[in-house]
Write a protein that holds these residues in place. Sequence first.
Motif, PDB file in Angstrom:
ATOM      1  N   ARG A 273     -48.382 -57.253 -19.300  1.00 13.45           N
ATOM      2  CA  ARG A 273     -49.613 -57.995 -19.599  1.00 13.45           C
ATOM      3  C   ARG A 273     -50.355 -57.283 -20.726  1.00 13.45           C
ATOM      4  O   ARG A 273     -50.504 -56.060 -20.697  1.00 13.45           O
ATOM      5  N   ASP A 274     -50.820 -58.042 -21.707  1.00 15.31           N
ATOM      6  CA  ASP A 274     -51.542 -57.490 -22.844  1.00 15.31           C
ATOM      7  C   ASP A 274     -52.821 -58.272 -23.090  1.00 15.31           C
ATOM      8  O   ASP A 274     -52.867 -59.488 -22.882  1.00 15.31           O
ATOM      9  N   THR A 275     -53.845 -57.591 -23.580  1.00 13.07           N
ATOM     10  CA  THR A 275     -55.037 -58.230 -24.111  1.00 13.07           C
ATOM     11  C   THR A 275     -54.982 -58.020 -25.617  1.00 13.07           C
ATOM     12  O   THR A 275     -54.863 -56.893 -26.090  1.00 13.07           O
ATOM     13  N   LEU A 276     -55.032 -59.105 -26.359  1.00 14.53           N
ATOM     14  CA  LEU A 276     -54.842 -59.065 -27.805  1.00 14.53           C
ATOM     15  C   LEU A 276     -56.069 -59.617 -28.514  1.00 14.53           C
ATOM     16  O   LEU A 276     -56.701 -60.554 -28.032  1.00 14.53           O
ATOM     17  N   GLU A 277     -56.382 -59.037 -29.675  1.00 17.04           N
ATOM     18  CA  GLU A 277     -57.463 -59.549 -30.509  1.00 17.04           C
ATOM     19  C   GLU A 277     -56.909 -59.859 -31.889  1.00 17.04           C
ATOM     20  O   GLU A 277     -56.197 -59.052 -32.475  1.00 17.04           O
ATOM     21  N   TYR A 278     -57.227 -61.044 -32.393  1.00 15.01           N
ATOM     22  CA  TYR A 278     -56.778 -61.478 -33.706  1.00 15.01           C
ATOM     23  C   TYR A 278     -57.975 -61.898 -34.546  1.00 15.01           C
ATOM     24  O   TYR A 278     -58.881 -62.573 -34.053  1.00 15.01           O
ATOM     25  N   GLU A 279     -57.959 -61.506 -35.800  1.00 20.76           N
ATOM     26  CA  GLU A 279     -58.977 -61.938 -36.754  1.00 20.76           C
ATOM     27  C   GLU A 279     -58.590 -63.327 -37.244  1.00 20.76           C
ATOM     28  O   GLU A 279     -57.472 -63.542 -37.686  1.00 20.76           O
ATOM     29  N   MET A 280     -59.530 -64.258 -37.167  1.00 24.36           N
ATOM     30  CA  MET A 280     -59.260 -65.647 -37.544  1.00 24.36           C
ATOM     31  C   MET A 280     -59.962 -66.067 -38.824  1.00 24.36           C
ATOM     32  O   MET A 280     -59.588 -67.068 -39.435  1.00 24.36           O
ATOM     33  N   ALA A 281     -61.006 -65.321 -39.235  1.00 28.13           N
ATOM     34  CA  ALA A 281     -61.774 -65.692 -40.422  1.00 28.13           C
ATOM     35  C   ALA A 281     -62.210 -64.435 -41.171  1.00 28.13           C
ATOM     36  O   ALA A 281     -62.366 -63.360 -40.587  1.00 28.13           O
ATOM     37  N   LYS A 282     -62.402 -64.598 -42.468  1.00 24.03           N
ATOM     38  CA  LYS A 282     -62.946 -63.525 -43.301  1.00 24.03           C
ATOM     39  C   LYS A 282     -64.442 -63.379 -42.996  1.00 24.03           C
ATOM     40  O   LYS A 282     -65.047 -64.281 -42.409  1.00 24.03           O
ATOM     41  N   PRO A 283     -65.053 -62.265 -43.411  1.00 24.62           N
ATOM     42  CA  PRO A 283     -66.497 -62.092 -43.167  1.00 24.62           C
ATOM     43  C   PRO A 283     -67.365 -63.220 -43.739  1.00 24.62           C
ATOM     44  O   PRO A 283     -68.424 -63.529 -43.190  1.00 24.62           O
ATOM     45  N   ASN A 284     -66.901 -63.881 -44.797  1.00 22.85           N
ATOM     46  CA  ASN A 284     -67.684 -64.983 -45.380  1.00 22.85           C
ATOM     47  C   ASN A 284     -67.468 -66.310 -44.632  1.00 22.85           C
ATOM     48  O   ASN A 284     -68.012 -67.331 -45.018  1.00 22.85           O
ATOM     49  N   GLY A 285     -66.646 -66.301 -43.561  1.00 21.40           N
ATOM     50  CA  GLY A 285     -66.420 -67.495 -42.758  1.00 21.40           C
ATOM     51  C   GLY A 285     -65.189 -68.296 -43.141  1.00 21.40           C
ATOM     52  O   GLY A 285     -64.831 -69.251 -42.451  1.00 21.40           O
ATOM     53  N   GLU A 286     -64.502 -67.915 -44.220  1.00 28.23           N
ATOM     54  CA  GLU A 286     -63.299 -68.631 -44.655  1.00 28.23           C
ATOM     55  C   GLU A 286     -62.157 -68.346 -43.679  1.00 28.23           C
ATOM     56  O   GLU A 286     -61.884 -67.200 -43.330  1.00 28.23           O
ATOM     57  N   TRP A 287     -61.482 -69.415 -43.240  1.00 25.40           N
ATOM     58  CA  TRP A 287     -60.377 -69.262 -42.288  1.00 25.40           C
ATOM     59  C   TRP A 287     -59.214 -68.515 -42.929  1.00 25.40           C
ATOM     60  O   TRP A 287     -58.927 -68.688 -44.110  1.00 25.40           O
ATOM     61  N   LEU A 288     -58.535 -67.694 -42.148  1.00 20.65           N
ATOM     62  CA  LEU A 288     -57.380 -66.932 -42.624  1.00 20.65           C
ATOM     63  C   LEU A 288     -56.074 -67.707 -42.510  1.00 20.65           C
ATOM     64  O   LEU A 288     -55.095 -67.336 -43.122  1.00 20.65           O
ATOM     65  N   GLY A 289     -56.024 -68.730 -41.749  1.00 22.54           N
ATOM     66  CA  GLY A 289     -54.793 -69.492 -41.545  1.00 22.54           C
ATOM     67  C   GLY A 289     -54.390 -70.295 -42.771  1.00 22.54           C
ATOM     68  O   GLY A 289     -55.109 -70.356 -43.774  1.00 22.54           O
ATOM     69  N   THR A 290     -53.219 -70.908 -42.668  1.00 24.47           N
ATOM     70  CA  THR A 290     -52.716 -71.743 -43.749  1.00 24.47           C
ATOM     71  C   THR A 290     -52.883 -73.208 -43.394  1.00 24.47           C
ATOM     72  O   THR A 290     -53.035 -73.561 -42.232  1.00 24.47           O
ATOM     73  N   GLY A 291     -52.856 -74.038 -44.397  1.00 23.35           N
ATOM     74  CA  GLY A 291     -52.961 -75.472 -44.177  1.00 23.35           C
ATOM     75  C   GLY A 291     -54.051 -76.081 -45.027  1.00 23.35           C
ATOM     76  O   GLY A 291     -54.929 -75.386 -45.530  1.00 23.35           O
ATOM     77  N   HIS A 292     -53.962 -77.372 -45.178  1.00 25.93           N
ATOM     78  CA  HIS A 292     -54.942 -78.118 -45.955  1.00 25.93           C
ATOM     79  C   HIS A 292     -55.804 -78.931 -45.019  1.00 25.93           C
ATOM     80  O   HIS A 292     -55.358 -79.361 -43.963  1.00 25.93           O
ATOM     81  N   GLY A 293     -57.031 -79.144 -45.403  1.00 25.21           N
ATOM     82  CA  GLY A 293     -57.916 -79.937 -44.563  1.00 25.21           C
ATOM     83  C   GLY A 293     -58.580 -79.086 -43.500  1.00 25.21           C
ATOM     84  O   GLY A 293     -58.740 -77.876 -43.643  1.00 25.21           O
TER      85      GLY A 293
END
Length: 161
Positions: free
Chosen positions: A85-105
């Motif tokens: 069992r693991d507890t994981l933390e992932y960063e989803m956005a830059k400090p300015n609020g821009e999403w880190l993921g890929t994709g359009h829209g």
Amino acid sequence: MPKYSISILLVLLLVSCNKELAYSEFQPIANGKWPATDTLEFQVSNLDSLQRHNMFINVRNNDAFPFSNLFLITEFEHPRGETVRDTLEYEMAKPNGEWLGTGHGSIKESKLWYRENVVFRDTGVYKVRVMHAMRKNGSVEGLEILEGITDVGLEIVKSKK
């Protein structure tokens, strides 16, 4: 004739790009609202028992996701019953609020490292369970409903090491 050549080349390119992929599955989150009580389970079997694999958790989110990071709890169960069992933390956005993921829209997809160089030595079904562990700053209680997550997936690829 050149149209057909280009089409065949594209198909071959797509097929060759996926030769390292051993497993991929997504599970939709109804209405983009993930209840804390909803544990997603992925079942994996028949993978090369000599090959090392890397595992990723893939998350699709939309603009309703109100956080810049994501906390997940995972359980990796071997066919013999041993569970890690693991507890994981992932960063989803830059400090300015821009999403880190890929994709359009409005939908972004993030490929998040989960485990490296895993060898599936045991015969049988491996299970990976994923649940969110989000809470608001300063709150002890977890969120009952996490908004903005539309799909969660598991991807396993052959390691090059």
